[in-house]
Design a protein around this motif. Structure first.
Motif, PDB file in Angstrom:
ATOM      1  N   GLY A   1       3.833  -4.359 -14.781  1.00 16.21           N
ATOM      2  CA  GLY A   1       4.828  -3.962 -15.774  1.00 16.21           C
ATOM      3  C   GLY A   1       4.889  -2.469 -16.026  1.00 16.21           C
ATOM      4  N   GLU A   2       3.742  -1.799 -16.110  1.00 10.03           N
ATOM      5  CA  GLU A   2       3.727  -0.363 -16.403  1.00 10.03           C
ATOM      6  C   GLU A   2       4.427   0.428 -15.304  1.00 10.03           C
ATOM      7  OE1 GLU A   2       2.749   1.099 -19.214  1.00 10.03           O
ATOM      8  OE2 GLU A   2       2.516  -0.961 -19.926  1.00 10.03           O
ATOM      9  N   LEU A   3       4.242   0.036 -14.064  1.00 11.00           N
ATOM     10  CA  LEU A   3       4.878   0.752 -12.959  1.00 11.00           C
ATOM     11  C   LEU A   3       6.391   0.574 -12.990  1.00 11.00           C
ATOM     12  CD1 LEU A   3       4.032   2.471 -10.496  1.00 11.00           C
ATOM     13  CD2 LEU A   3       4.246   0.392  -9.124  1.00 11.00           C
ATOM     14  N   PHE A   4       6.842  -0.629 -13.320  1.00 10.39           N
ATOM     15  CA  PHE A   4       8.282  -0.883 -13.338  1.00 10.39           C
ATOM     16  C   PHE A   4       8.963  -0.186 -14.517  1.00 10.39           C
ATOM     17  CE2 PHE A   4       9.494  -3.648  -9.906  1.00 10.39           C
ATOM     18  CZ  PHE A   4       8.270  -4.096  -9.425  1.00 10.39           C
ATOM     19  N   LYS A   5       8.185   0.188 -15.521  1.00 13.07           N
ATOM     20  CA  LYS A   5       8.761   0.961 -16.636  1.00 13.07           C
ATOM     21  C   LYS A   5       9.177   2.360 -16.198  1.00 13.07           C
ATOM     22  CE  LYS A   5       6.247  -1.397 -20.361  1.00 13.07           C
ATOM     23  NZ  LYS A   5       5.213  -1.240 -21.433  1.00 13.07           N
ATOM     24  N   LEU A   6       8.677   2.815 -15.057  1.00  9.67           N
ATOM     25  CA  LEU A   6       9.044   4.139 -14.546  1.00  9.67           C
ATOM     26  C   LEU A   6      10.426   4.135 -13.901  1.00  9.67           C
ATOM     27  CD1 LEU A   6       5.643   5.235 -12.929  1.00  9.67           C
ATOM     28  CD2 LEU A   6       6.461   5.594 -15.271  1.00  9.67           C
ATOM     29  N   MET A   7      10.955   2.956 -13.678  1.00 11.09           N
ATOM     30  CA  MET A   7      12.288   2.850 -13.086  1.00 11.09           C
ATOM     31  C   MET A   7      13.351   3.274 -14.096  1.00 11.09           C
ATOM     32  SD  MET A   7      11.797   1.588 -10.008  1.00 11.09           S
ATOM     33  CE  MET A   7      10.519   0.716  -9.078  1.00 11.09           C
ATOM     34  N   HIS A   8      14.344   4.006 -13.627  1.00  8.52           N
ATOM     35  CA  HIS A   8      15.465   4.366 -14.496  1.00  8.52           C
ATOM     36  C   HIS A   8      16.238   3.122 -14.905  1.00  8.52           C
ATOM     37  CE1 HIS A   8      19.562   5.779 -15.518  1.00  8.52           C
ATOM     38  NE2 HIS A   8      18.954   6.874 -15.946  1.00  8.52           N
ATOM     39  N   HIS A   9      16.407   2.193 -13.963  1.00  4.13           N
ATOM     40  CA  HIS A   9      17.075   0.922 -14.255  1.00  4.13           C
ATOM     41  C   HIS A   9      16.749  -0.078 -13.147  1.00  4.13           C
ATOM     42  CE1 HIS A   9      19.950   3.316 -11.844  1.00  4.13           C
ATOM     43  NE2 HIS A   9      20.257   2.159 -11.273  1.00  4.13           N
ATOM     44  N   ILE A  10      17.041  -1.338 -13.417  1.00  4.30           N
ATOM     45  CA  ILE A  10      16.816  -2.424 -12.459  1.00  4.30           C
ATOM     46  C   ILE A  10      18.103  -3.242 -12.363  1.00  4.30           C
ATOM     47  CG2 ILE A  10      15.519  -4.551 -11.996  1.00  4.30           C
ATOM     48  CD1 ILE A  10      13.149  -3.275 -13.459  1.00  4.30           C
TER      49      ILE A  10
ATOM     50  N   PRO B   1       0.833  -1.210   0.000  1.00  4.72           N
ATOM     51  CA  PRO B   1       0.000   0.000   0.000  1.00  4.72           C
ATOM     52  C   PRO B   1       0.865   1.257   0.000  1.00  4.72           C
ATOM     53  CG  PRO B   1      -0.834  -1.596   1.578  1.00  4.72           C
ATOM     54  CD  PRO B   1       0.475  -2.130   1.094  1.00  4.72           C
ATOM     55  N   GLY B   2       0.602   2.141  -0.938  1.00  2.17           N
ATOM     56  CA  GLY B   2       1.371   3.378  -1.029  1.00  2.17           C
ATOM     57  C   GLY B   2       2.530   3.326  -1.994  1.00  2.17           C
ATOM     58  N   ALA B   3       2.899   2.123  -2.453  1.00  2.00           N
ATOM     59  CA  ALA B   3       4.054   1.995  -3.344  1.00  2.00           C
ATOM     60  C   ALA B   3       3.795   2.656  -4.692  1.00  2.00           C
ATOM     61  CB  ALA B   3       4.419   0.524  -3.531  1.00  2.00           C
ATOM     62  N   SER B   4       2.623   2.376  -5.286  1.00  2.00           N
ATOM     63  CA  SER B   4       2.297   2.951  -6.592  1.00  2.00           C
ATOM     64  C   SER B   4       2.239   4.471  -6.521  1.00  2.00           C
ATOM     65  CB  SER B   4       0.960   2.388  -7.070  1.00  2.00           C
ATOM     66  OG  SER B   4       0.607   2.936  -8.318  1.00  2.00           O
ATOM     67  N   ARG B   5       1.595   5.006  -5.491  1.00  2.00           N
ATOM     68  CA  ARG B   5       1.498   6.464  -5.342  1.00  2.00           C
ATOM     69  C   ARG B   5       2.883   7.094  -5.237  1.00  2.00           C
ATOM     70  NH1 ARG B   5      -0.438  10.119  -0.213  1.00  2.00           N
ATOM     71  NH2 ARG B   5       1.123   8.807   0.776  1.00  2.00           N
ATOM     72  N   LEU B   6       3.767   6.483  -4.439  1.00  2.00           N
ATOM     73  CA  LEU B   6       5.100   7.051  -4.225  1.00  2.00           C
ATOM     74  C   LEU B   6       5.926   7.013  -5.502  1.00  2.00           C
ATOM     75  CD1 LEU B   6       7.295   8.177  -2.395  1.00  2.00           C
ATOM     76  CD2 LEU B   6       7.866   5.829  -1.725  1.00  2.00           C
ATOM     77  N   ILE B   7       5.918   5.890  -6.206  1.00  2.00           N
ATOM     78  CA  ILE B   7       6.720   5.761  -7.427  1.00  2.00           C
ATOM     79  C   ILE B   7       6.239   6.719  -8.499  1.00  2.00           C
ATOM     80  CG2 ILE B   7       7.324   4.188  -9.309  1.00  2.00           C
ATOM     81  CD1 ILE B   7       7.266   1.911  -7.239  1.00  2.00           C
TER      82      ILE B   7
END
Length: 465
Positions: free
Chosen positions: A362-371, A328-334
């Motif tokens: 998948g869509e949320l992880f696309k916001l990451m600069h890198h993994i 909870p809150g992870a999507s909002r923060l990212i």
């Protein structure tokens, strides 16, 4: 030197020739130990063995062992035709490593084995054979394909025969381990199992293999039938590969709720409950070590071995991971940090189930600069070592970023320690059942990401705060 310290040593690995398998195995098949592939007929076990025997000949700088191999086969006939096909492809792809007209098949010594007694006799002659090979291209790989074939039909289900069977089995496994240690060999054995065992069909092959691999690496390969849809040209068959357990690979502390749920389910069958003091003992241990603690301290070791526990747990986890939910809150923060131009990355030591756990997001992880995953070449040691976080810091644009400017979110004690060892600040969001003594290392402890206030860390405030 203790057994625990031995497990921390880095073993030389031999590439399988498949980057995906090598990544799963943290570099390939390890030396100085035994690796077992457990699967039903037709899954591709022999294909992996043949390919490994060829790739063992590559220079060490290219993932090989610069070595010959001893291939002991118990299934007849031996697939010489397939070996030569693979050899032609291997030779073509690696021509610059070998002299003109060189035949890699010449460095694969094939020997048929007809019984368990015959295998034990061969083992007694293996030491001088390997010693003599040092003057040429040394033998550094032993393949037994398959170990279970020798025990499926040669023994009756009588006390005397079962005792003789067990004696032979442990003599063979002890000899293999001694050879692996003395000559720093990679030893690969296959174990053919069946889906269903009839009342008169003897002993289940899976248990045979796990006796051999009590302190070794076990890989399970499965065929998955198609979902009923057909193709005009080819019938598709999915193959799945799992590392059931491996003492030299770390067990992840990520997605701990699934491990807890599965272990609670297994214990419920024995009318027992899962104690979080036991959970704390298991966190951070190698898989097989944690499994032994689990079955021994819960008092179920007479009914369920540590190895069987791992097999059962892995099967249950495979169905749970695709259901992974975000905190909870992870999507909002990212989404907030990305919108404000604050670069974000993911650094995790767990790579085996990463795709399963993230496939719904998948869509949320696309916001990451890198993994950065734990099998990244720059990550030499797992958490609590700082490697994965330091590697992540180097990947940001204009990196490496100063560790003091990086804020890490963690749910596991080992991860929090890794971030602090990297010189970074840590916000910990632990499971509420985790003992509070593990909280001290964090700079801030929250019960939920919903409670996180970015402005307290010099980050842009939430617009609807």
């Amino acid at each position: 030197m203790t057994p625990q310290s031995l497990l921390q040593l880095t073993s030389q690995k031999c590439t399988t020739g498949c980057p995906i398998l090598d990544r799963l195995l943290y570099g390939g098949i390890p030396c100085d130990s035994i690796t077992e592939i457990v699967a039903e007929s037709g899954s591709g076990k022999t294909q992996i063995c043949l390919q490994l025997s060829l790739h063992a000949q590559l220079p060490v700088s290219h993932g090989g062992l610069a070595a010959s191999s001893l291939y002991l086969h118990t299934e007849f006939p031996f697939p010489f035709r397939r070996l030569h096909q693979l050899c032609l492809s291997f030779r073509s792809s690696n021509a610059h490593h070998f002299p003109v007209n060189d035949n890699p098949c010449d460095r694969i010594f094939v020997q048929s084995v007809h019984s368990a007694d015959h295998l034990l006799e061969i083992m007694s002659k293996t030491d001088p054979f390997i010693e003599n090979s040092k003057n040429q291209v040394p033998v550094r790989l032993i393949v037994i394909d398959s170990i279970a074939a020798l025990f499926r039909s040669d023994f009756d289900n009588t006390p005397v025969e079962l005792k003789r069977r067990s004696s032979l089995f442990f003599k063979i496994s002890s000899k293999l381990k001694a050879l692996a240690k003395r000559f720093n060999l990679a030893v690969l054995v296959t174990n053919q199992v069946v889906d269903l065992v009839g009342p008169n069909e003897g002993i289940n092959g899976l248990r045979i293999g796990l006796f051999l691999s009590r302190n070794e690496e076990v890989i399970r390969e499965e065929n998955e039938k198609s979902n009923g849809q057909s193709c005009d040209f080819v019938k598709k068959k999915m193959r799945k590969l799992y590392v059931v357990f491996a003492p030299h690979l770390p067990e992840s502390s990520y997605t701990e709720k699934f491990y807890t749920e599965v272990q609670e389910t297994i214990l419920a069958r024995f009318n027992k409950t899962f104690d979080w003091s036991l959970k704390a003992k298991m966190m951070g241990m190698k898989a097989i070590e944690a499994a032994r603690v689990f079955v021994e301290e819960t008092g179920i070791s007479d009914s369920l071995s540590a190895e069987d526990f791992l097999v059962e747990r892995e099967s249950m986890l495979q169905s749970l991971f695709p259901t992974s939910e975000l905190m909870p809150g992870a999507s909002r923060l990212i989404e907030h940090l990305h919108a404000k131009g604050v670069p974000i990355c993911l650094a995790t030591s767990h790579r085996r189930h990463f795709e399963l756990k993230t496939q719904r997001h998948g869509e949320l992880f696309k916001l990451m600069h890198h993994i950065v995953l734990g099998d990244d070449p720059e990550v030499k040691k797992g958490k609590p070592a700082p490697d994965v976080f330091l590697a992540a810091a180097r990947r940001f644009e204009g990196g490496p970023i100063d560790s003091e400017k990086i804020l890490v979110f963690e749910d596991a004690p080992a991860g929090a320690r890794a971030a602090k060892n990297a010189g970074m600040s840590v916000v910990m969001v632990p499971d509420p059942r985790l003992d509070s003594s593990h909280h001290a290392i964090a700079d801030q402890v929250l019960s939920s990401l919903m409670d996180f206030n970015p402005s307290e860390w010099g980050l842009p405030a939430f617009e609807n705060a």
